[in-house]
Write an enzyme that holds these catalytic residues in place. Structure first.
Site, PDB file in Angstrom:
ATOM      1  N   THR A  73      -8.178  -3.399   9.499  1.00  0.00           N
ATOM      2  CA  THR A  73      -8.230  -4.749   8.925  1.00  0.00           C
ATOM      3  C   THR A  73      -9.551  -5.455   9.181  1.00  0.00           C
ATOM      4  OG1 THR A  73      -7.195  -6.956   9.058  1.00  0.00           O
ATOM      5  CG2 THR A  73      -7.159  -5.619  11.045  1.00  0.00           C
TER       6      THR A  73
ATOM      7  N   VAL B 198       0.836  -1.199   0.000  1.00  0.00           N
ATOM      8  CA  VAL B 198       0.000   0.000   0.000  1.00  0.00           C
ATOM      9  C   VAL B 198       0.870   1.247   0.000  1.00  0.00           C
ATOM     10  CG1 VAL B 198      -1.728   1.317   1.285  1.00  0.00           C
ATOM     11  CG2 VAL B 198      -1.942  -1.173   1.107  1.00  0.00           C
TER      12      VAL B 198
ATOM     13  N   TRP C  66      -7.588  -8.630   2.602  1.00  0.00           N
ATOM     14  CA  TRP C  66      -6.831  -9.475   1.682  1.00  0.00           C
ATOM     15  C   TRP C  66      -6.034  -8.646   0.666  1.00  0.00           C
ATOM     16  CZ3 TRP C  66      -9.928 -14.493   0.096  1.00  0.00           C
ATOM     17  CH2 TRP C  66     -10.371 -15.139   1.253  1.00  0.00           C
TER      18      TRP C  66
ATOM     19  N   TYR D 150      -3.248 -10.195  16.648  1.00  0.00           N
ATOM     20  CA  TYR D 150      -3.126  -9.205  15.573  1.00  0.00           C
ATOM     21  C   TYR D 150      -4.383  -8.347  15.478  1.00  0.00           C
ATOM     22  CZ  TYR D 150      -3.215  -7.293  10.841  1.00  0.00           C
ATOM     23  OH  TYR D 150      -3.337  -6.450   9.768  1.00  0.00           O
TER      24      TYR D 150
ATOM     25  N   ALA E 212       2.494  -0.997   9.793  1.00  0.00           N
ATOM     26  CA  ALA E 212       1.800  -1.905  10.709  1.00  0.00           C
ATOM     27  C   ALA E 212       2.652  -3.140  10.967  1.00  0.00           C
ATOM     28  CB  ALA E 212       0.452  -2.332  10.134  1.00  0.00           C
ATOM     29  N   TYR E 213       2.386  -3.766  12.097  1.00  0.00           N
ATOM     30  CA  TYR E 213       2.919  -5.101  12.374  1.00  0.00           C
ATOM     31  C   TYR E 213       1.896  -6.076  11.795  1.00  0.00           C
ATOM     32  CZ  TYR E 213       4.632  -9.139  15.024  1.00  0.00           C
ATOM     33  OH  TYR E 213       5.134 -10.370  15.384  1.00  0.00           O
ATOM     34  N   THR E 214       2.271  -6.791  10.749  1.00  0.00           N
ATOM     35  CA  THR E 214       1.297  -7.613  10.015  1.00  0.00           C
ATOM     36  C   THR E 214       1.577  -9.114  10.077  1.00  0.00           C
ATOM     37  OG1 THR E 214       2.551  -7.283   7.968  1.00  0.00           O
ATOM     38  CG2 THR E 214       0.747  -5.744   8.414  1.00  0.00           C
TER      39      THR E 214
ATOM     40  N   ASP F  82      11.227   5.064  14.250  1.00  0.00           N
ATOM     41  CA  ASP F  82      11.048   3.883  15.081  1.00  0.00           C
ATOM     42  C   ASP F  82       9.616   3.905  15.615  1.00  0.00           C
ATOM     43  OD1 ASP F  82      11.016   1.874  16.953  1.00  0.00           O
ATOM     44  OD2 ASP F  82      12.959   2.385  17.835  1.00  0.00           O
TER      45      ASP F  82
END
Length: 292
Positions: A103, A15, A152, A127, A62-64, A38
């Protein structure tokens, strides 16, 4: 009239990459990503915002790692919840608009009709919980914001399902892909273009205040991971492709540390009503990516 200044966090993901090419002609764009910023340190985030002095902040970082989030929950919470909260507080103080991506994993997938923005979230794993906490932190800060829930996401760059299937199709004759999870495969470029249009159509603080809220932003239509995989491989060039069969399996046959929502289809009627935006059918977008 000067072009708006936009600070984009998370420039390297699918993205973020498409946002850079989409936004560049329409604004003064400043991009930042780890390690230059950071996302686990609030002071690092604040410094970037204060130095950039943006009209709009876009958070595509993001932490994905869905499964790793079960054991790295504290890290995921810092990046997915605390960092957006810091951005929202700064946006409130500056009068900036914050655009943030959420999400479908905030839902448990027990519905059989498309989720609306009014449906109660109930994430199944860490998550989803950390992303939901980020959404709430933004709302609590009281800044002008667009929270876009995605589903998705795939694209021509980065790590995503489409590229993984294409790689495996060149290596294996048979693939086994889950058939009992349903969602809306969404091309990252369509997300970027819709984001740009939403910003362009929000002229001034009054419009930003009126339109602030959560929106579902995903492709039209729906399919399973199995259906998505078959469509990808059918559109791949025959040259270099080994795969001849895509077998459908159940989620139970492919266990993961985090349970995925069985149904991730989201209604985008609110997006269309407020912004006049509707994304194409997922099959049309996929064809455009792979036939380009």
């Amino acid at each position: 009239m000067p072009l708006p200044k936009i600070l984009l966090f998370g420039k390297m993901g699918p993205v973020g990459w498409d946002l850079r090419r989409t936004l560049a002609p329409m604004c003064r764009l400043v991009c930042a990503d780890y390690p230059d910023v950071d996302f686990t340190r609030p002071d690092s985030i604040r410094q970037w915002i204060q130095d950039a002095a943006p009209d709009v902040i876009i958070n595509a970082a993001a932490y994905t790692a869905v499964d790793k989030a079960e054991t790295e929950t504290a890290l995921a919470m810092k990046i997915n919840a605390e960092a957006p909260g810091v951005m929202a507080v700064e946006a409130k103080q500056r009068g900036s608009l914050l655009v943030h991506y959420s999400t479908d994993y905030v839902f448990d997938g027990t519905k059989t009709t498309p989720y609306t923005e009014e449906d109660a979230p109930n994430p199944l794993g860490a998550y989803g919980r950390t992303k939901l906490a980020g959404d709430r932190a933004i709302r609590d800060a009281g800044c002008h914001h667009f929270i876009f829930r995605l589903c998705w996401v795939y694209g021509a760059r980065g790590s995503n399902f489409m590229l993984t299937m294409m790689r495996l199709a060149r290596e294996r004759e048979t693939l086994r892909v889950v058939r009992d999870q349903t969602g809306c495969p969404t091309w990252s470029r369509m997300i970027a273009e819709a984001t740009a249009q939403a910003i362009l159509r929000t002229d001034g603080p009054e419009a930003a205040a009126f339109r602030s809220g959560t929106y579902h932003l995903c492709a039209s239509g729906q399919t399973s991971w199995h259906g998505f995989a078959r469509a990808i491989i059918d559109l791949m060039p025959a040259e270099g492709r080994k795969c001849r069969e895509v077998q459908g399996i159940t989620s139970a046959e492919y266990p993961t540390p985090t349970k995925r929502p069985a149904y991730s289809v989201m209604s985008c009627e609110k997006l269309e009503r407020v912004f006049g935006l509707r994304l194409p059918d997922w099959q049309d977008s996929l064809r455009q990516v792979l036939e380009a």
